[in-house]
Design a protein around this motif. Structure first.
Motif, PDB file in Angstrom:
ATOM      1  N   ALA A 223       0.808  -1.216   0.000  1.00 19.54           N
ATOM      2  CA  ALA A 223       0.000   0.000   0.000  1.00 19.54           C
ATOM      3  C   ALA A 223       0.846   1.272   0.000  1.00 19.54           C
ATOM      4  O   ALA A 223       0.314   2.368   0.113  1.00 19.54           O
ATOM      5  CB  ALA A 223      -0.916  -0.010   1.222  1.00 19.54           C
TER       6      ALA A 223
ATOM      7  N   THR B  45      -0.119   3.771  -2.919  1.00 22.25           N
ATOM      8  CA  THR B  45      -1.472   4.343  -2.838  1.00 22.25           C
ATOM      9  C   THR B  45      -1.633   5.260  -1.622  1.00 22.25           C
ATOM     10  O   THR B  45      -2.277   6.300  -1.701  1.00 22.25           O
ATOM     11  CB  THR B  45      -2.534   3.230  -2.837  1.00 22.25           C
ATOM     12  OG1 THR B  45      -2.207   2.252  -1.840  1.00 22.25           O
ATOM     13  CG2 THR B  45      -2.589   2.547  -4.196  1.00 22.25           C
TER      14      THR B  45
ATOM     15  N   GLY C 198      -6.359   6.852  -5.604  1.00 25.84           N
ATOM     16  CA  GLY C 198      -6.650   7.341  -4.250  1.00 25.84           C
ATOM     17  C   GLY C 198      -8.045   7.081  -3.724  1.00 25.84           C
ATOM     18  O   GLY C 198      -8.359   7.462  -2.598  1.00 25.84           O
ATOM     19  N   LEU C 199      -8.889   6.415  -4.499  1.00 23.19           N
ATOM     20  CA  LEU C 199     -10.245   6.134  -4.002  1.00 23.19           C
ATOM     21  C   LEU C 199     -10.236   4.875  -3.148  1.00 23.19           C
ATOM     22  O   LEU C 199      -9.629   3.867  -3.507  1.00 23.19           O
ATOM     23  CB  LEU C 199     -11.221   5.960  -5.168  1.00 23.19           C
ATOM     24  CG  LEU C 199     -11.974   7.218  -5.601  1.00 23.19           C
ATOM     25  CD1 LEU C 199     -11.027   8.352  -5.876  1.00 23.19           C
ATOM     26  CD2 LEU C 199     -12.867   6.954  -6.798  1.00 23.19           C
ATOM     27  N   GLY C 200     -10.941   4.920  -2.032  1.00 18.11           N
ATOM     28  CA  GLY C 200     -11.024   3.765  -1.145  1.00 18.11           C
ATOM     29  C   GLY C 200     -10.407   4.077   0.197  1.00 18.11           C
ATOM     30  O   GLY C 200      -9.591   4.993   0.321  1.00 18.11           O
ATOM     31  N   GLU C 201     -10.812   3.305   1.190  1.00 16.21           N
ATOM     32  CA  GLU C 201     -10.342   3.530   2.547  1.00 16.21           C
ATOM     33  C   GLU C 201      -9.415   2.409   2.986  1.00 16.21           C
ATOM     34  O   GLU C 201      -9.589   1.262   2.590  1.00 16.21           O
ATOM     35  CB  GLU C 201     -11.543   3.603   3.502  1.00 16.21           C
ATOM     36  CG  GLU C 201     -12.333   4.878   3.322  1.00 16.21           C
ATOM     37  CD  GLU C 201     -11.542   6.061   3.807  1.00 16.21           C
ATOM     38  OE1 GLU C 201     -11.087   6.841   2.949  1.00 16.21           O
ATOM     39  OE2 GLU C 201     -11.366   6.205   5.025  1.00 16.21           O
ATOM     40  N   PRO C 202      -8.448   2.693   3.833  1.00 10.35           N
ATOM     41  CA  PRO C 202      -7.422   1.697   4.139  1.00 10.35           C
ATOM     42  C   PRO C 202      -7.884   0.522   5.004  1.00 10.35           C
ATOM     43  O   PRO C 202      -7.339  -0.559   4.891  1.00 10.35           O
ATOM     44  CB  PRO C 202      -6.358   2.492   4.904  1.00 10.35           C
ATOM     45  CG  PRO C 202      -6.683   3.909   4.702  1.00 10.35           C
ATOM     46  CD  PRO C 202      -8.141   3.996   4.402  1.00 10.35           C
TER      47      PRO C 202
ATOM     48  N   LYS D 173     -12.365  -0.672   2.606  1.00  8.88           N
ATOM     49  CA  LYS D 173     -11.476  -0.846   1.470  1.00  8.88           C
ATOM     50  C   LYS D 173     -12.318  -0.785   0.195  1.00  8.88           C
ATOM     51  O   LYS D 173     -13.476  -1.231   0.175  1.00  8.88           O
ATOM     52  CB  LYS D 173     -10.765  -2.195   1.575  1.00  8.88           C
ATOM     53  CG  LYS D 173      -9.727  -2.264   2.692  1.00  8.88           C
ATOM     54  CD  LYS D 173      -8.983  -3.594   2.693  1.00  8.88           C
ATOM     55  CE  LYS D 173      -7.708  -3.536   3.516  1.00  8.88           C
ATOM     56  NZ  LYS D 173      -7.943  -3.672   4.974  1.00  8.88           N
TER      57      LYS D 173
ATOM     58  N   GLN E  95      -4.629  -1.433  -4.137  1.00  8.67           N
ATOM     59  CA  GLN E  95      -3.597  -1.874  -3.196  1.00  8.67           C
ATOM     60  C   GLN E  95      -3.838  -1.232  -1.843  1.00  8.67           C
ATOM     61  O   GLN E  95      -3.978  -0.013  -1.747  1.00  8.67           O
ATOM     62  CB  GLN E  95      -2.209  -1.534  -3.749  1.00  8.67           C
ATOM     63  CG  GLN E  95      -1.830  -2.497  -4.879  1.00  8.67           C
ATOM     64  CD  GLN E  95      -0.613  -2.084  -5.648  1.00  8.67           C
ATOM     65  OE1 GLN E  95      -0.271  -0.907  -5.688  1.00  8.67           O
ATOM     66  NE2 GLN E  95       0.038  -3.040  -6.289  1.00  8.67           N
ATOM     67  N   GLY E  96      -3.922  -2.063  -0.821  1.00  7.33           N
ATOM     68  CA  GLY E  96      -4.213  -1.547   0.517  1.00  7.33           C
ATOM     69  C   GLY E  96      -5.587  -0.916   0.608  1.00  7.33           C
ATOM     70  O   GLY E  96      -5.822  -0.038   1.436  1.00  7.33           O
TER      71      GLY E  96
ATOM     72  N   ILE F 198      -7.034   0.899  -1.682  1.00  9.14           N
ATOM     73  CA  ILE F 198      -7.058   2.195  -2.367  1.00  9.14           C
ATOM     74  C   ILE F 198      -6.705   1.987  -3.838  1.00  9.14           C
ATOM     75  O   ILE F 198      -5.782   1.233  -4.158  1.00  9.14           O
ATOM     76  CB  ILE F 198      -6.037   3.144  -1.695  1.00  9.14           C
ATOM     77  CG1 ILE F 198      -6.399   3.344  -0.218  1.00  9.14           C
ATOM     78  CG2 ILE F 198      -5.951   4.476  -2.429  1.00  9.14           C
ATOM     79  CD1 ILE F 198      -5.299   3.982   0.609  1.00  9.14           C
ATOM     80  N   SER F 199      -7.406   2.664  -4.729  1.00  8.69           N
ATOM     81  CA  SER F 199      -7.137   2.517  -6.157  1.00  8.69           C
ATOM     82  C   SER F 199      -5.756   3.060  -6.506  1.00  8.69           C
ATOM     83  O   SER F 199      -5.334   4.084  -5.987  1.00  8.69           O
ATOM     84  CB  SER F 199      -8.205   3.254  -6.974  1.00  8.69           C
ATOM     85  OG  SER F 199      -8.128   4.636  -6.727  1.00  8.69           O
ATOM     86  N   ASN F 200      -5.049   2.344  -7.409  1.00 10.60           N
ATOM     87  CA  ASN F 200      -3.706   2.775  -7.798  1.00 10.60           C
ATOM     88  C   ASN F 200      -3.653   3.297  -9.237  1.00 10.60           C
ATOM     89  O   ASN F 200      -2.576   3.527  -9.778  1.00 10.60           O
ATOM     90  CB  ASN F 200      -2.694   1.638  -7.591  1.00 10.60           C
ATOM     91  CG  ASN F 200      -2.899   0.487  -8.564  1.00 10.60           C
ATOM     92  OD1 ASN F 200      -3.877   0.470  -9.299  1.00 10.60           O
ATOM     93  ND2 ASN F 200      -1.996  -0.481  -8.549  1.00 10.60           N
TER      94      ASN F 200
END
Lengths: 358, 358, 358, 358
Positions: C105, C108, D219-223, D227, D280-281, D283-285
């Motif tokens: 991660a 990202t 950057g979209l998504g939460e860790p 997720k 990844q993690g 979150i969109s890469n």
């Protein structure tokens, strides 16, 4: 952010001059037999045109249920409902397109959203509260043992001489007997006269609503951020034109000493006095809950006022159409509805908070 | 239900006499450089034992951050923090195990949960608010342009002669110069004397806090259920001992006519008067926000009072330990913190509500 | 967005190399007698260094409760807890400051937040799941009648020959008897050998966890957006390294005909087959729930890999420190914990959904 | 629990045979110009009766917007909408009153709620998803740069020979050219034939939908708990008949080694391979997101099946009315809609997570 409640949830939509307003009630338990007439009755109490001192605008205000009810009972599915906007005189409001009415939401909506549905106040219209009354009427039926009674305590400077606990002894059956919804018939007449005079002047006036909740179960409310009175306060301050909320001893309690203000416990579990307003540490203690709600004078007046248009130019504007000289009488069922919604939410939560309650 | 906020969220835990209190702040944007000293300063303003008119209980009240901050900046991860309970004199409270103190949360906690941590009030203790002050101090740093100032407006019957808008012209730098936190040095002396006298009587007294928010951006707040003033009201009513909230003209506005109360718009977009209290239709209009918060007298008094024990038997009880004769001076930073938390929440939401704001 | 659950809520904080990780459990009913040893036992099952096929990193992983428990029982107040990060070898990770590890991660987080705590993966480290195991262990105690059993179904290409319903007949007591946590002792040996070989190669491998939930009550789960399997899927997909989720017949069910797949009802209310996986219309039907969770191979390998640094320059990187060659064995208690949290949430909600259940 | 999303929120209501279904979209930013035809087009793709291999039930499926849109643009107010149930043949379903259909939600609804609207499946009917398609179509317009494409990957055992990344190179314009919605015309023919044969047998069959999301922002998504793939998984598992979800390498990734599976970073910030599935993690890469969704065979078949009635008596039941032999072709726009809703929610949140993004 158009949802009220966490467990018994109301989400609403609609503008004053769209085709319909309405909402979705999510979380109402299954198996509740609904008295649809009682719901309509509450709507009628809020309806415009019901007396000589309210707006003469006519709305049928008939609620139509779309889901969640089957063979007269709730099914646990969301309850969709709508109320048609039957009497949309859009022409009356065409002058609002360009101008910001003083002390209305025109300016702030325009700045926040870059646009607004200006017809009749759009989303900011108190017409929205009809949906609240529908949901509140269902919440009342979920909690039939709790008795919620709101009434007019003051109109402008004319006020009931009594305060709680004396007000709880008033004849509540009188409330619906006069257009002001005041439990003291004599005061009601005086208030009514005053409202009529104000209307003649093309002016408006505010007032205070008191609400008394009797037969409260013990234990409703959360200790920290969702204190019962904090949620009631939020609920009341959500009502259009409300400027203040106090419960129990309220603002006058700030002048008391602890030795006067403390509610001593009796062996019955009741307290000798009730300055706490039925709530201690954010949780109901079984005593009556009572609170006051302050309503400002309606912003739309039939007099010329200075204001600006969308381009910032100074203009004059005067109210048109049919408006209430005082919102207080029609606000009574709204105060009750929002109280019922708040209590239903906490009542559901309370069922799952103590393992030993089962 | 131990969470405040939707976007800038504070979740708290802890009891007065457990090892520590603390919380988690979730939703603080990444990249905010934190001034840790400024946070500790706010905590010190709330701390017990800071002056002759507050409780002499000593707590170091040092906040320790556990996560979410790296190389002096927020990382976007949740900010965990804790404050140790250093001065737990559990013995002082042993008499609370069996008895319900009048106008405290003992009775309602016991009935709701079937149990309670009775030591020092447990979860109901105002010690909880230290965590709010930490989170509020971070919220303040997120919104440096907004100026939030709370101060003592009245103690018992002793009140500032001025009200808003005059109060906004007072010398706010005076507030921290006296133990009462009143911007009028003369009144402050009088209030201080009164509190000392009340304490000698073993009694307590209430008061009113006014809060003024300056340099407000336009557009914060939601139109329907999360009106800016409704959330501020909820925030204030969450503070221990608060009995009422009013903003703008408040309860006195109920006696005004619309023609007096309406705030006429000037070409600058500002209004001539500000009875609206900086909020119209639930949304900030850029004028000052101001509101009053009513605090009741502290329930713990050093006099004998009748009450009952857990079995419902009548007993006498008197306050022990070290308590505030008046919570108002220490409540000032709490009022500011809860205001900051409320504004931060709306500020974040506001960033995503208008496509054309980008 | 660091909260899981709506009624039984877990909010967490903490980074791999901060002073501590931890969380707050909000909504656990009062009056639950907690077995603290059983909680620690679950943590030990997740702990690094527990066998020859897990990382040799040492963490005491002792949970310390800070609030919400009094005299051995929950009080209804939020349960704060923390786990110290005792073995922080920050030096091991200093090479991570500048480089983005492949399939981690790092990239990202940096792009999303503009910063990151790079030490040991920071917030992205699977160390976070220790807090989930604590909360899940409490959820398990809230629902003692439900039996949740997860186990290793495959490691790389080595798989149990049996599938549900045969797997439900395996000797679950065998699971904790081998380091792979496979209920078939023979297969377990084979899997263990394979993991050791992979580790020698400096490589890693994935696998599949199956979870079987027995003694399920009927009625848990929501019909529309919070279907029981949708929340279980979300819970599983929240676990680090998970790439897929299927329940009941899963992906293989796509090849079946309706006439084969339908679970015929018997007069007992049970079904002859259980391709539905114990859930119909999003709601539990009382049959066993079973599902598979796919774990990818661990991204950190002890071989050189091409990647880029923060400035976009090509660099080579190789794993350092002590890492798991396969996460599956340690993931077993995490799968169980997230299952327990999901079920506890729905179980609480279920108590208030049917008026006639009372 | 009839709400999807936290920032871009959809709340729905309605039963298959009530007067209308519909919903409220809350949180759509103001100032979005809506293409109403494009919304209707999406609805048409989901509509029954559109081809020879779908149910012949006819529904006009015309969406009517009730609020939140003014002069063609969103106003920031909630968007209420409804779709009339025009073709309610309630008689067809009268036999459902007493009996529980196998692998349907009849049994679980009855047990959970103590009642159910049995007409056409009531709330459990996939008709509900029409409302999701409306909201998803608006979400798509909020994020015009992101390209979401779902298509049929397999029907029963007949599957595309290609998998991602090859599938991303298929001619997506072919998808709407055949009734199966498969981007490979030849395979589509084969699938269509198979579905027709299955229907003749009075049987049903399942299949797999693949969805590819191109032009994803980073950057979209939460860790942690939200997720991006966990929310996508939840979204997909909310769709009727879905049994499994995998993204990126999915279940097949469990058999790979880390050295094969890791996606090496190139100086462009892109990765050489994309086993991570663009996330990844949590979150969109910025790489393509792709995932598979498993649909079981439709439970309603035109063959006799054993089941029980409400009293637990064994009975025989056979499908009546008009049903889909395979849901997969009509599920394509639903998969896209739920993907769009999920992305819109994260996209809004992302705007406020990094102070330096401004």
């Amino acid at each position: 952010m158009n949802t009220f409640g966490t467990f018994f949830k109301l989400t609403t939509f609609g503008e004053s001059h769209g085709p319909t307003i309405g909402g979705i009630i999510d979380g109402c338990p299954a198996g509740l037999k609904l008295d649809l007439d009682a719901i309509q009755l509450e709507l009628n109490r809020r309806k415009p045109g019901q007396s000589a001192i309210t707006t003469q605008r006519k709305e049928a205000d008939e609620v139509k249920f779309l889901s969640g009810i089957f063979e007269g009972k709730t099914t646990g599915a969301p309850i969709g409902f709508q109320i048609e906007n039957s009497d949309q005189k859009s022409k009356d409001y065409s002058h609002l397109k360009e101008n910001f009415r003083p002390s209305h939401a025109d300016f702030t909506y325009q700045k926040k959203y870059g646009t607004r549905d200006y017809r009749g106040g759009g989303r900011a219209s108190a017409r929205e509260t009809a949906s609240w009354v529908v949901a509140g009427a269902i919440a009342k039926q979920l909690l039939p043992e709790i008795k919620i009674t709101a009434f007019t305590r003051s109109i402008g400077g004319i006020s009931l001489k009594k305060d709680y606990p004396e007000t709880s002894g008033l004849d509540f059956s009188e409330i619906e007997q006069n257009p002001v919804r005041c439990p003291d018939a004599e005061m009601a007449l005086e208030m009514e006269k005053y409202i009529k005079q104000i209307r003649k002047e093309g002016d408006t006036v505010g007032g205070i609503v008191q609400c008394v909740v009797q037969n409260m179960p013990i234990g409703l409310g959360e200790p920290i951020f969702n204190k019962l009175h904090a949620q009631l306060g939020k609920a009341m301050l959500s009502i259009n034109a409300v400027k203040g909320f106090e419960y129990g001893s309220g603002f006058s309690g700030t002048k008391m000493k602890g030795s006067e203000h403390n509610d001593l416990l009796e062996t019955s579990g009741k307290t000798k006095t009730n300055f706490s307003g039925g709530i201690q540490g954010g949780i109901s203690n079984g005593m009556d809950i009572y609170f006051n709600v302050a309503f400002k004078p309606v912003a739309t007046i039939m007099q010329n006022q200075e204001t600006i248009d969308r381009k910032g130019k100074q203009v004059e504007i005067a109210g048109k159409g049919r408006h209430d000289p005082c919102v207080v009488p029609r606000a009574i069922p709204i105060v009750e509805a929002m109280t019922a919604l708040t209590l239903a939410d906490f009542w559901l939560l309370h069922q799952i908070q103590n393992r030993n309650n089962k």
